[in-house]
Scaffold this motif. Structure first.
Motif, PDB file in Angstrom:
ATOM      1  N   MET A 102     -89.467 -65.397 -75.802  1.00 33.44           N
ATOM      2  CA  MET A 102     -90.296 -65.191 -76.959  1.00 33.44           C
ATOM      3  C   MET A 102     -89.697 -65.968 -78.136  1.00 33.44           C
ATOM      4  SD  MET A 102     -91.478 -61.600 -78.528  1.00 33.44           S
ATOM      5  CE  MET A 102     -93.166 -61.568 -78.963  1.00 33.44           C
ATOM      6  N   ARG A 103     -90.555 -66.636 -78.864  1.00 32.71           N
ATOM      7  CA  ARG A 103     -90.106 -67.442 -79.999  1.00 32.71           C
ATOM      8  C   ARG A 103     -89.745 -66.564 -81.199  1.00 32.71           C
ATOM      9  NH1 ARG A 103     -93.235 -73.164 -80.162  1.00 32.71           N
ATOM     10  NH2 ARG A 103     -93.314 -73.515 -77.920  1.00 32.71           N
ATOM     11  N   HIS A 104     -88.716 -67.009 -81.926  1.00 30.87           N
ATOM     12  CA  HIS A 104     -88.376 -66.354 -83.192  1.00 30.87           C
ATOM     13  C   HIS A 104     -89.566 -66.470 -84.140  1.00 30.87           C
ATOM     14  CE1 HIS A 104     -84.095 -65.794 -82.413  1.00 30.87           C
ATOM     15  NE2 HIS A 104     -83.988 -67.057 -82.067  1.00 30.87           N
ATOM     16  N   ALA A 105     -89.707 -65.537 -85.064  1.00 32.59           N
ATOM     17  CA  ALA A 105     -90.791 -65.584 -86.051  1.00 32.59           C
ATOM     18  C   ALA A 105     -90.713 -66.865 -86.893  1.00 32.59           C
ATOM     19  CB  ALA A 105     -90.744 -64.355 -86.954  1.00 32.59           C
ATOM     20  N   ASP A 106     -89.510 -67.338 -87.156  1.00 33.33           N
ATOM     21  CA  ASP A 106     -89.327 -68.548 -87.963  1.00 33.33           C
ATOM     22  C   ASP A 106     -88.935 -69.750 -87.102  1.00 33.33           C
ATOM     23  OD1 ASP A 106     -86.812 -67.620 -87.268  1.00 33.33           O
ATOM     24  OD2 ASP A 106     -85.924 -68.025 -89.232  1.00 33.33           O
ATOM     25  N   TRP A 107     -89.492 -69.811 -85.890  1.00 29.59           N
ATOM     26  CA  TRP A 107     -89.093 -70.849 -84.944  1.00 29.59           C
ATOM     27  C   TRP A 107     -89.337 -72.255 -85.473  1.00 29.59           C
ATOM     28  CZ3 TRP A 107     -92.198 -74.551 -82.777  1.00 29.59           C
ATOM     29  CH2 TRP A 107     -93.575 -74.355 -82.849  1.00 29.59           C
ATOM     30  N   GLN A 108     -90.393 -72.455 -86.253  1.00 29.48           N
ATOM     31  CA  GLN A 108     -90.672 -73.810 -86.750  1.00 29.48           C
ATOM     32  C   GLN A 108     -89.542 -74.312 -87.643  1.00 29.48           C
ATOM     33  OE1 GLN A 108     -93.354 -71.425 -87.293  1.00 29.48           O
ATOM     34  NE2 GLN A 108     -95.216 -72.416 -86.571  1.00 29.48           N
TER      35      GLN A 108
ATOM     36  N   THR B 236     -85.901 -69.825 -79.441  1.00 28.04           N
ATOM     37  CA  THR B 236     -85.983 -68.482 -78.844  1.00 28.04           C
ATOM     38  C   THR B 236     -84.687 -67.679 -78.904  1.00 28.04           C
ATOM     39  OG1 THR B 236     -85.285 -69.157 -76.621  1.00 28.04           O
ATOM     40  CG2 THR B 236     -87.649 -69.370 -77.153  1.00 28.04           C
ATOM     41  N   GLY B 237     -83.564 -68.348 -79.022  1.00 26.25           N
ATOM     42  CA  GLY B 237     -82.273 -67.673 -78.943  1.00 26.25           C
ATOM     43  C   GLY B 237     -81.696 -67.652 -77.541  1.00 26.25           C
ATOM     44  N   ALA B 238     -82.474 -68.034 -76.533  1.00 33.05           N
ATOM     45  CA  ALA B 238     -82.008 -68.032 -75.142  1.00 33.05           C
ATOM     46  C   ALA B 238     -81.116 -69.242 -74.883  1.00 33.05           C
ATOM     47  CB  ALA B 238     -83.198 -68.057 -74.190  1.00 33.05           C
ATOM     48  N   ASP B 239     -79.957 -69.013 -74.276  1.00 34.44           N
ATOM     49  CA  ASP B 239     -79.005 -70.081 -73.970  1.00 34.44           C
ATOM     50  C   ASP B 239     -79.145 -70.475 -72.506  1.00 34.44           C
ATOM     51  OD1 ASP B 239     -76.928 -71.852 -73.701  1.00 34.44           O
ATOM     52  OD2 ASP B 239     -75.375 -70.459 -74.382  1.00 34.44           O
ATOM     53  N   LEU B 240     -79.945 -71.499 -72.242  1.00 33.63           N
ATOM     54  CA  LEU B 240     -80.191 -71.944 -70.872  1.00 33.63           C
ATOM     55  C   LEU B 240     -78.969 -72.574 -70.227  1.00 33.63           C
ATOM     56  CD1 LEU B 240     -83.729 -73.556 -71.291  1.00 33.63           C
ATOM     57  CD2 LEU B 240     -83.168 -71.229 -70.542  1.00 33.63           C
ATOM     58  N   MET B 241     -78.033 -73.044 -71.025  1.00 31.51           N
ATOM     59  CA  MET B 241     -76.860 -73.722 -70.479  1.00 31.51           C
ATOM     60  C   MET B 241     -75.698 -72.764 -70.216  1.00 31.51           C
ATOM     61  SD  MET B 241     -77.824 -76.893 -70.159  1.00 31.51           S
ATOM     62  CE  MET B 241     -76.368 -77.906 -69.990  1.00 31.51           C
ATOM     63  N   ALA B 242     -75.854 -71.486 -70.515  1.00 33.97           N
ATOM     64  CA  ALA B 242     -74.756 -70.528 -70.388  1.00 33.97           C
ATOM     65  C   ALA B 242     -74.161 -70.490 -68.986  1.00 33.97           C
ATOM     66  CB  ALA B 242     -75.225 -69.135 -70.803  1.00 33.97           C
TER      67      ALA B 242
ATOM     68  N   SER C 111     -86.491 -73.397 -62.252  1.00 34.52           N
ATOM     69  CA  SER C 111     -85.694 -72.203 -61.942  1.00 34.52           C
ATOM     70  C   SER C 111     -85.271 -71.465 -63.207  1.00 34.52           C
ATOM     71  CB  SER C 111     -84.470 -72.572 -61.100  1.00 34.52           C
ATOM     72  OG  SER C 111     -83.490 -73.247 -61.876  1.00 34.52           O
ATOM     73  N   MET C 112     -85.237 -72.162 -64.327  1.00 31.39           N
ATOM     74  CA  MET C 112     -84.835 -71.551 -65.591  1.00 31.39           C
ATOM     75  C   MET C 112     -86.017 -71.120 -66.454  1.00 31.39           C
ATOM     76  SD  MET C 112     -81.840 -74.113 -66.781  1.00 31.39           S
ATOM     77  CE  MET C 112     -80.392 -74.410 -65.804  1.00 31.39           C
ATOM     78  N   LEU C 113     -87.104 -71.884 -66.402  1.00 30.26           N
ATOM     79  CA  LEU C 113     -88.217 -71.655 -67.327  1.00 30.26           C
ATOM     80  C   LEU C 113     -89.507 -71.192 -66.655  1.00 30.26           C
ATOM     81  CD1 LEU C 113     -87.787 -74.700 -69.747  1.00 30.26           C
ATOM     82  CD2 LEU C 113     -87.111 -72.316 -70.105  1.00 30.26           C
ATOM     83  N   GLY C 114     -89.518 -71.100 -65.342  1.00 30.22           N
ATOM     84  CA  GLY C 114     -90.727 -70.666 -64.653  1.00 30.22           C
ATOM     85  C   GLY C 114     -91.622 -71.839 -64.294  1.00 30.22           C
ATOM     86  N   GLN C 115     -92.801 -71.527 -63.801  1.00 31.76           N
ATOM     87  CA  GLN C 115     -93.705 -72.551 -63.302  1.00 31.76           C
ATOM     88  C   GLN C 115     -94.144 -73.509 -64.403  1.00 31.76           C
ATOM     89  OE1 GLN C 115     -94.586 -73.337 -60.098  1.00 31.76           O
ATOM     90  NE2 GLN C 115     -92.896 -71.905 -59.755  1.00 31.76           N
ATOM     91  N   PRO C 116     -94.136 -74.812 -64.089  1.00 35.71           N
ATOM     92  CA  PRO C 116     -94.578 -75.789 -65.074  1.00 35.71           C
ATOM     93  C   PRO C 116     -96.093 -75.788 -65.217  1.00 35.71           C
ATOM     94  CG  PRO C 116     -94.027 -76.885 -63.020  1.00 35.71           C
ATOM     95  CD  PRO C 116     -93.682 -75.433 -62.846  1.00 35.71           C
ATOM     96  N   MET C 117     -96.544 -76.454 -66.250  1.00 34.57           N
ATOM     97  CA  MET C 117     -97.973 -76.598 -66.523  1.00 34.57           C
ATOM     98  C   MET C 117     -98.260 -78.081 -66.756  1.00 34.57           C
ATOM     99  SD  MET C 117     -98.072 -75.183 -70.423  1.00 34.57           S
ATOM    100  CE  MET C 117     -97.003 -75.880 -71.673  1.00 34.57           C
TER     101      MET C 117
END
Length: 131
Positions: free
Chosen positions: A1-7, A41-47, A74-80
């Motif tokens: 989920m994106r932060h409210a101030d993601w932009q 989002t705050g998520a650390d994909l490289m952790a 594998s990290m972000l789910g199905q592509p579009m």
């Protein structure tokens, strides 16, 4: 989920990276894309990703993950379809015969280049992942 101030967070991240040259493990396409996701989002994909510091080591990591698309999936789910990508979404592009990750920035995708961020046409994208 994106932060409210993601932009604002995304703009600050891009501003910090604007003139940063490409460097394995600190500003390559994967660390750049993961850093953008973290800003948004705050998520650390490289952790949990093993450290690497060369093209060879990054290539082995990608190969062990089944290829760049499989690894990101594998990290972000199905592509579009990249036609559905919006600002902040991760995209898989082909540039000069090589696959790389970028971040959708509207009509273009941005990714690290030799002397800073470069804009690549979205028509070079094969898939995207919603962030």
């Amino acid at each position: 989920m994106r932060h409210a101030d993601w932009q604002e967070r995304f703009a600050a991240y891009v501003g910090d990276r604007m003139a940063m040259p490409f460097d394995w493990a600190s500003n390559d396409c994967c660390t750049f894309a993961a850093g953008a996701v973290k800003a948004i989002t705050g998520a650390d994909l490289m952790a949990d990703v093993p450290a690497y510091d060369s093209a060879l080591a990054a290539g082995r990591l990608i190969e062990d993950g089944g290829g760049l698309q499989a690894l990101v999936t594998s990290m972000l789910g199905q592509p579009m379809s990249p036609l559905m990508a919006a600002v902040g979404d991760v995209v898989l592009l082909t540039n000069e015969g090589r696959d790389l990750l970028g971040i959708c920035n509207g009509v273009n995708a941005i990714a690290p280049g030799p002397v800073g961020l470069v804009a690549l046409e979205m028509n070079a994208a094969s898939v995207a992942w919603k962030i």
